[in-house]
Design an enzyme around this catalytic site. Structure first.
Site, PDB file in Angstrom:
ATOM      1  N   GLY A  46       2.626   3.583 -14.120  1.00 22.84           N
ATOM      2  CA  GLY A  46       3.667   2.715 -14.125  1.00 22.84           C
ATOM      3  C   GLY A  46       3.188   1.220 -14.904  1.00 22.84           C
ATOM      4  N   GLN A  51       2.912  -7.173 -17.752  1.00 24.09           N
ATOM      5  CA  GLN A  51       1.572  -6.603 -18.257  1.00 24.09           C
ATOM      6  C   GLN A  51       1.550  -6.493 -19.887  1.00 24.09           C
ATOM      7  OE1 GLN A  51       2.010  -3.085 -15.142  1.00 24.09           O
ATOM      8  NE2 GLN A  51      -0.299  -3.613 -15.497  1.00 24.09           N
ATOM      9  N   GLU A 131       4.657  -1.993  -8.983  1.00 29.92           N
ATOM     10  CA  GLU A 131       5.459  -2.510 -10.038  1.00 29.92           C
ATOM     11  C   GLU A 131       6.313  -3.690  -9.697  1.00 29.92           C
ATOM     12  OE1 GLU A 131       4.007  -2.029 -12.662  1.00 29.92           O
ATOM     13  OE2 GLU A 131       3.255   0.049 -11.721  1.00 29.92           O
ATOM     14  N   HIS A 134       4.502  -6.562  -9.199  1.00 37.54           N
ATOM     15  CA  HIS A 134       4.217  -7.359 -10.499  1.00 37.54           C
ATOM     16  C   HIS A 134       5.396  -8.218 -10.861  1.00 37.54           C
ATOM     17  CE1 HIS A 134       0.456  -5.686 -12.251  1.00 37.54           C
ATOM     18  NE2 HIS A 134       0.848  -4.356 -12.083  1.00 37.54           N
TER      19      HIS A 134
HETATM   20 NI    NI Z   1      -0.395  -2.888 -11.908  1.00 37.61          NI
END
Ligand code: NI
Length: 158
Positions: A46, A51, A131, A134
């Site tokens: 993922g 990111q 995710e 995030h």
């Molecule tokens: Ni991560």
């Protein structure tokens, strides 16, 4: 398509809330293609947009059952519990046990802006939860109840 650089946990973008996607255009499609390529190159399961330095609510996951593109994802419901070792492409060499729901239903948009729902369980559910965290500026590290040493990179990096 292009492989993007993955930022690490010191990067401030990993600690802020991401903005919703509003434009479902060619630029978004390019970004999604790049995210998939970056994910596969890194052997991850993922990857979330922050990111790679993009403050938008976008994630891609593939736990071996095909690529899922999640845009503006929301967890509608979750159930059960699983505890397993988790890692993150932005936190190389850090691994630890995290408790997550075992099943969840996610509502998201596809690359054309159409809403859909998907039910996930096991690793797929774990990955989606990781995710989506995030996208809210949360790293798995704060959820770890026990850190572990790993000799080799495993296939569970998110
Ligand atoms: Ni991560």
């Amino acid at each position: 398509m292009a492989v993007r650089k993955i930022v690490t946990k010191e990067s401030s973008i990993l600690h802020v809330v991401c903005r919703p996607v509003e434009h479902f255009d060619a630029k978004l499609h390019q970004l999604l293609d790049d995210m998939a390529e970056t994910l596969y190159k890194a052997n991850g399961v993922g990857l979330a947009a922050p990111q790679i330095g993009i403050r938008r609510r976008i994630a891609v996951i593939d736990v071996g059952e095909g690529l899922i593109e999640l845009i503006n994802p929301v967890i509608l419901k979750s159930s059960g519990k699983q505890r397993d070792v988790e890692g993150c492409l932005s936190c190389p060499d850090e691994w630890g046990y995290v408790v997550r729901p075992n099943k969840c239903t996610v509502r998201a948009q596809n690359r054309d802006g159409e809403f859909y729902e998907i039910s996930l369980e096991g690793l797929g559910c774990r990955c989606a939860c990781h995710e989506i965290d995030h996208l809210d500026g949360k790293l798995f590290l704060e959820l770890v109840d026990e850190f572990v040493e790993m000799k080799e990179e495993e296939d569970t990096q998110n």
